[in-house]
Structure formats: C-alpha cells, structure tokens
Design an enzyme around this catalytic site. Sequence first.
Site, PDB file in Angstrom:
ATOM      1  N   LYS A  11     -19.622 -10.891 -19.341  1.00 45.81           N
ATOM      2  CA  LYS A  11     -18.388 -10.515 -20.059  1.00 45.81           C
ATOM      3  C   LYS A  11     -18.274 -11.273 -21.372  1.00 45.81           C
ATOM      4  CE  LYS A  11     -15.786 -14.443 -19.191  1.00 45.81           C
ATOM      5  NZ  LYS A  11     -15.401 -15.439 -20.193  1.00 45.81           N
ATOM      6  N   ASP A 138     -12.426 -15.673 -13.177  1.00 45.58           N
ATOM      7  CA  ASP A 138     -13.001 -14.521 -13.874  1.00 45.58           C
ATOM      8  C   ASP A 138     -13.527 -13.447 -12.917  1.00 45.58           C
ATOM      9  OD1 ASP A 138     -12.525 -15.501 -16.419  1.00 45.58           O
ATOM     10  OD2 ASP A 138     -14.471 -16.515 -16.551  1.00 45.58           O
TER      11      ASP A 138
END
Length: 285
Positions: A11, A138
């Site tokens: 990401k 996350d």
Amino acid sequence: MTTLYESAFAKLNLTLDVLGRREDGYHDLRSVMQTISIRDDVEIDVGTGEPWKLLCSAEGIPTDECNLAWKAAKVYCEALHKDPEGLEIRILKRIPSGAGMGGGSADAAAVLRALNRHYGSPLSIGALAELGAEVGSDVPFCTICGTAMVEGRGERVRKLPDLPDCVFVICKPDFSVSTPELYQKIDTVAIAQRPDNRAMESALLAGDLGAVAENVWNVFDPIVTSDHLELNYIKSICNSYGALAQQMTGSGSAVFAIMPSFEYGAVVCNMLKDNYPQIFMAKPV
Ligand code: C5P
C-alpha cells in the site's frame, strides 16, 4: 493437505493525517490508502499434521508467532474455532520492509483471505477486515484493497472510487524509521500542514489525477525529512522528470512519485538505481 495461494499487495498512503493520541496509546488517523502492484506471494499448506511453520524468502523477518501472517492465522482460527491440523505459511517477499508500504500487514491480510476462502467464506470481507484490526492497524485496509479512506486506528475503512490509472515510482532508501518512535515524536511537534482529505475525496470522485496529485500529503514526511535530507534528493530527481507529486508513504522510509508516463518513470529509476537499488515502478490495483 491443501495448498492455498494468495497475493499480498503493498500500500501507499496518498494522504496521512494524525488527528491525535488516544487513551489506548494509539493515534486516530485519517488516510487515503491505495494498493499497488508490488506484491508478496503467500502460500499456505493446510493440514500438514506438523507444528505450525513459517518460511520467508527474505532475511531479517521473524518466522515465528511474531510474524503478522502467523498472528493472522491464529486470530482467524481462534475466532472461527477452526483447527487446521498443521499450517505451513510460505512468503515470497518482494515488498521492501521498513518502507511504510504495509508489507507485513499485506501478508497478514492475504492469510485472512486465503483461510476464509478455504473454509467456505463464513466471514464477509468487512467482518474479515474487522478481525484484521486485532492483528495490526493497516491490516483492515490491506484485507479490502483498492482505494479507501481509512480512519480511527486503522479499523474504519470506506471504499472510494478507484484512483485513475497512473504510474508510481517508489524508492526505498537504506534507512528505516521506527513507527512507534515516530508516533511519539509527532505528539511533541506542531503539525504545520495537514492533508485536505475532503479535496482528495472530491478529486477521486472526479477521476482527476492532477487534483489527486495536488492533494498528496503525509504529516510524517517533514518530520522524517528533517532527519534524512536525502529524501529531498530523491524527491527532486522525481520532480525534475515531471512527477505530479512526490511524498513519503506511511511512517517511511520509502518515497513514491506519481509520474506522468511510464517513460519518465523509467528515466527516474535509471537516475536513482545506482544509489538506491530498492527502486520500483508500480500501478494502482
Ligand atoms: O498496529 P501496528 O502494530 O501496525 O502499529 C505499530 C505502532 O505504531 C503501534 O505500536 C503504535 O505505536 C503506532 N500506531 C499508532 N496509531 C496508529 C497506528 C500505529 O500510534 N493508528
């Protein structure tokens, strides 16, 4: 024994704002996150009949229950009362570690998706992401993937329209930053500039890559850059070849640039590769 295969996508934080410290010691965030085409491959043997085992192609990564992928398997099996009768998790690592690219979280999320599929998808993707919050901040986003607004500690994930197609260059310098220390430090400094997450959301709704680029901002970037001026060097090279935006991702230390074309991206990689062997091109996924 069954073998499961799942991709674990890295990401980037297109925006990252830290809103304040919470009573539990974590921080409330608001971040637009994006998964990209740099990925680890995760394979899981279910039913080995042996004690759990984890193998990773990269050095310096824990291969015991401290690994987020292992934790994810444990959390999933406990929550759903499943006994896989022996697991072997193999991770082919491509996502650089200590980069702010969510490598460990991506692996954990891949394990959650793979096990959930194996057991006939008893959990919706939302419920799976909620379980992921127990593994790491996350992990919920990495479970869902795409483009999303992430809030709270990281557990609130709201899908946004896909980022318009573009090319990223990502450069991971040789140093890494301690995430907990950086969060501690941000409590002691005044944040001079914050991202405009509403403007970023509007830019995504409009499919306007230029406006997305104008709104790229990470509150950690100036703090890390003041200690590591080489980030400015990397950004200046990207900028001189027409980058629409350049910024550190997460708590660093990788810097990403949104490039105007594949060709300019390749030139930047060529310019930086001798000093920075960990340089990549990627697309949003
Ligand atoms: O949840 P995770 O293990 O990824 O977080 C790593 C560290 O980053 C935490 O121990 C905490 O110090 C910090 N953190 C935080 N607030 C968040 C996410 C992470 O303070 N929302």
